[in-house]
Design a protein around this motif. Structure first.
Motif, PDB file in Angstrom:
ATOM      1  N   MET A  48      -6.538 -20.856  14.994  1.00  9.16           N
ATOM      2  CA  MET A  48      -7.431 -20.387  13.936  1.00  9.16           C
ATOM      3  C   MET A  48      -7.257 -21.281  12.714  1.00  9.16           C
ATOM      4  O   MET A  48      -6.132 -21.569  12.300  1.00  9.16           O
ATOM      5  CB  MET A  48      -7.124 -18.935  13.570  1.00  9.16           C
ATOM      6  N   GLU A  49      -8.377 -21.726  12.146  1.00  3.35           N
ATOM      7  CA  GLU A  49      -8.327 -22.556  10.943  1.00  3.35           C
ATOM      8  C   GLU A  49      -8.345 -21.671   9.706  1.00  3.35           C
ATOM      9  O   GLU A  49      -9.122 -20.707   9.622  1.00  3.35           O
ATOM     10  CB  GLU A  49      -9.506 -23.522  10.908  1.00  3.35           C
ATOM     11  N   TYR A  84     -10.194 -17.706   3.907  1.00 10.24           N
ATOM     12  CA  TYR A  84     -11.201 -17.528   4.947  1.00 10.24           C
ATOM     13  C   TYR A  84     -10.629 -18.092   6.253  1.00 10.24           C
ATOM     14  O   TYR A  84      -9.631 -18.829   6.251  1.00 10.24           O
ATOM     15  CB  TYR A  84     -12.501 -18.259   4.599  1.00 10.24           C
ATOM     16  N   CYS A  85     -11.277 -17.791   7.366  1.00 15.28           N
ATOM     17  CA  CYS A  85     -10.791 -18.317   8.641  1.00 15.28           C
ATOM     18  C   CYS A  85     -11.954 -18.513   9.599  1.00 15.28           C
ATOM     19  O   CYS A  85     -13.070 -18.025   9.379  1.00 15.28           O
ATOM     20  CB  CYS A  85      -9.742 -17.384   9.252  1.00 15.28           C
ATOM     21  N   LYS A  86     -11.681 -19.248  10.670  1.00 15.50           N
ATOM     22  CA  LYS A  86     -12.624 -19.413  11.765  1.00 15.50           C
ATOM     23  C   LYS A  86     -11.855 -19.938  12.975  1.00 15.50           C
ATOM     24  O   LYS A  86     -10.798 -20.579  12.837  1.00 15.50           O
ATOM     25  CB  LYS A  86     -13.749 -20.377  11.391  1.00 15.50           C
ATOM     26  N   PRO A  87     -12.345 -19.673  14.190  1.00 13.81           N
ATOM     27  CA  PRO A  87     -11.697 -20.229  15.377  1.00 13.81           C
ATOM     28  C   PRO A  87     -11.923 -21.731  15.461  1.00 13.81           C
ATOM     29  O   PRO A  87     -12.977 -22.240  15.049  1.00 13.81           O
ATOM     30  CB  PRO A  87     -12.379 -19.487  16.535  1.00 13.81           C
ATOM     31  N   VAL A  88     -10.937 -22.452  15.978  1.00 15.37           N
ATOM     32  CA  VAL A  88     -11.002 -23.908  16.049  1.00 15.37           C
ATOM     33  C   VAL A  88     -11.781 -24.348  17.289  1.00 15.37           C
ATOM     34  O   VAL A  88     -11.514 -23.876  18.405  1.00 15.37           O
ATOM     35  CB  VAL A  88      -9.578 -24.508  16.067  1.00 15.37           C
ATOM     36  N   ASP A  89     -12.750 -25.234  17.076  1.00 16.91           N
ATOM     37  CA  ASP A  89     -13.483 -25.896  18.162  1.00 16.91           C
ATOM     38  C   ASP A  89     -14.147 -24.914  19.126  1.00 16.91           C
ATOM     39  O   ASP A  89     -14.158 -25.120  20.346  1.00 16.91           O
ATOM     40  CB  ASP A  89     -12.548 -26.832  18.948  1.00 16.91           C
ATOM     41  N   ALA A 129     -12.789 -10.827  14.124  1.00 18.12           N
ATOM     42  CA  ALA A 129     -11.331 -10.894  13.993  1.00 18.12           C
ATOM     43  C   ALA A 129     -10.852  -9.728  13.132  1.00 18.12           C
ATOM     44  O   ALA A 129     -11.405  -9.484  12.047  1.00 18.12           O
ATOM     45  CB  ALA A 129     -10.890 -12.218  13.375  1.00 18.12           C
ATOM     46  N   ASN A 130      -9.872  -9.005  13.617  1.00 20.81           N
ATOM     47  CA  ASN A 130      -9.246  -7.957  12.819  1.00 20.81           C
ATOM     48  C   ASN A 130      -8.150  -8.568  11.947  1.00 20.81           C
ATOM     49  O   ASN A 130      -7.429  -9.472  12.388  1.00 20.81           O
ATOM     50  CB  ASN A 130      -8.636  -6.885  13.715  1.00 20.81           C
ATOM     51  N   VAL A 131      -8.032  -8.070  10.721  1.00 25.16           N
ATOM     52  CA  VAL A 131      -6.996  -8.523   9.806  1.00 25.16           C
ATOM     53  C   VAL A 131      -6.234  -7.303   9.296  1.00 25.16           C
ATOM     54  O   VAL A 131      -6.846  -6.312   8.892  1.00 25.16           O
ATOM     55  CB  VAL A 131      -7.577  -9.300   8.608  1.00 25.16           C
ATOM     56  N   GLU A 132      -4.924  -7.382   9.330  1.00 21.50           N
ATOM     57  CA  GLU A 132      -4.082  -6.329   8.755  1.00 21.50           C
ATOM     58  C   GLU A 132      -3.104  -6.966   7.783  1.00 21.50           C
ATOM     59  O   GLU A 132      -2.341  -7.867   8.156  1.00 21.50           O
ATOM     60  CB  GLU A 132      -3.319  -5.566   9.830  1.00 21.50           C
ATOM     61  N   ALA A 133      -3.157  -6.527   6.525  1.00 26.77           N
ATOM     62  CA  ALA A 133      -2.246  -7.028   5.498  1.00 26.77           C
ATOM     63  C   ALA A 133      -1.063  -6.070   5.388  1.00 26.77           C
ATOM     64  O   ALA A 133      -1.234  -4.912   5.014  1.00 26.77           O
ATOM     65  CB  ALA A 133      -2.967  -7.154   4.164  1.00 26.77           C
ATOM     66  N   VAL A 134       0.132  -6.577   5.715  1.00 28.73           N
ATOM     67  CA  VAL A 134       1.340  -5.757   5.716  1.00 28.73           C
ATOM     68  C   VAL A 134       2.292  -6.255   4.640  1.00 28.73           C
ATOM     69  O   VAL A 134       2.579  -7.458   4.559  1.00 28.73           O
ATOM     70  CB  VAL A 134       2.033  -5.802   7.099  1.00 28.73           C
ATOM     71  N   LYS A 135       2.762  -5.356   3.803  1.00 29.99           N
ATOM     72  CA  LYS A 135       3.715  -5.710   2.754  1.00 29.99           C
ATOM     73  C   LYS A 135       4.999  -6.229   3.388  1.00 29.99           C
ATOM     74  O   LYS A 135       5.550  -5.616   4.297  1.00 29.99           O
ATOM     75  CB  LYS A 135       4.021  -4.476   1.901  1.00 29.99           C
ATOM     76  N   ASP A 136       5.471  -7.378   2.915  1.00 30.41           N
ATOM     77  CA  ASP A 136       6.689  -7.976   3.458  1.00 30.41           C
ATOM     78  C   ASP A 136       7.903  -7.150   3.032  1.00 30.41           C
ATOM     79  O   ASP A 136       8.021  -6.728   1.884  1.00 30.41           O
ATOM     80  CB  ASP A 136       6.840  -9.409   2.966  1.00 30.41           C
ATOM     81  N   ASP A 137       8.775  -6.912   3.977  1.00 29.09           N
ATOM     82  CA  ASP A 137       9.976  -6.114   3.722  1.00 29.09           C
ATOM     83  C   ASP A 137      11.105  -7.039   3.277  1.00 29.09           C
ATOM     84  O   ASP A 137      11.818  -7.619   4.100  1.00 29.09           O
ATOM     85  CB  ASP A 137      10.365  -5.337   4.984  1.00 29.09           C
TER      86      ASP A 137
END
Length: 229
Positions: A48-49, A84-89, A129-137
């Motif tokens: 993923m880019e 932002y993101c996108k799949p590569v090629d 694409a699903n995105v989940e933002a998780v707080k770093d422990d």
């Protein structure tokens, strides 16, 4: 081993930013890594880019994140840029919206969202694409972490199909032009499933001399154990 957050001051404007000192121990030795507090983890089986918008609102690539790999976002982008993101090629455009995670700075809840990448060729299905933002422990904070982007952003497929049967299966997603095959014991990511309700047709060919066909309704509300009919 652990992750410690430190506040540092920039020499030019004295602005305070945070960095993470990550210590990993393996086979009797330690590896010390200084990195940005914002990371992106690619759980897709494809690269993923990752991109961001600069001051002139142009999209700039940060590089490709390989499958099952993590990427530390540069500090200047982590504090001010939109990702932002996108799949590569794979023939897809950059996601139509940015990755939302900043809401987590004032909330202790996980931030979940679904991104869409439109195809470069009209008529092809949309990539989701699903995105989940998780707080770093963090194990230690030197100073304050209130405004630090201490998050891990997980990029995931919207659905994964596992074939636990000892036979190959063939499946056809609603709206798809061609069916696809999945060997015994294998799994695959469904890139074009939008998390809304969809119908998947599943076939087991030449089992006991017959062809078996069933339909499965897929949605976020489906039961853990569902029956193909």
């Amino acid at each position: 081993a652990g992750r410690r957050l430190y506040n540092i001051s920039l020499t030019q404007n004295k602005a305070v930013v945070s960095i993470v000192c990550q210590i990993d121990a393996s086979d009797g030795s330690k590896t010390v890594t200084f990195r940005s507090p914002l990371q992106v983890y690619n759980e897709f089986p494809i690269a993923m880019e990752l991109l961001y918008r600069d001051a002139s609102h142009q999209l700039v690539s940060l590089g490709a994140i390989q499958p099952r790999s993590e990427f530390s976002v540069p500090l200047t982008v982590a504090y001010r840029g939109e990702l932002y993101c996108k799949p590569v090629d794979m023939g897809y455009q950059v996601s139509s919206t940015s990755i939302p995670w900043r809401e987590g700075l004032t909330s202790h809840q996980k931030i979940r969202s679904t991104l869409q990448c439109q195809p470069e060729t009209p008529g092809n299905p949309t990539f989701y694409a699903n995105v989940e933002a998780v707080k770093d422990d963090l194990t230690w904070v030197e100073g304050t972490s209130g405004s630090a982007p201490c998050f891990v952003l997980h990029l995931r497929p919207t659905a994964v199909l596992h074939n636990r049967l000892p036979y190959p299966v063939f499946y056809l997603m609603q709206g798809a032009a061609e069916e696809a095959g999945l060997g015994a014991g294998l799994h695959c990511s469904l890139y074009t499933y939008s998390t809304r309700e969809a119908v998947m047709e599943i076939q087991v060919k030449n089992y006991l001399g017959k062809e078996w066909v069933g339909k499965l309704n897929i949605s976020n509300a489906m039961q853990e154990l569902s029956v193909c009919t």
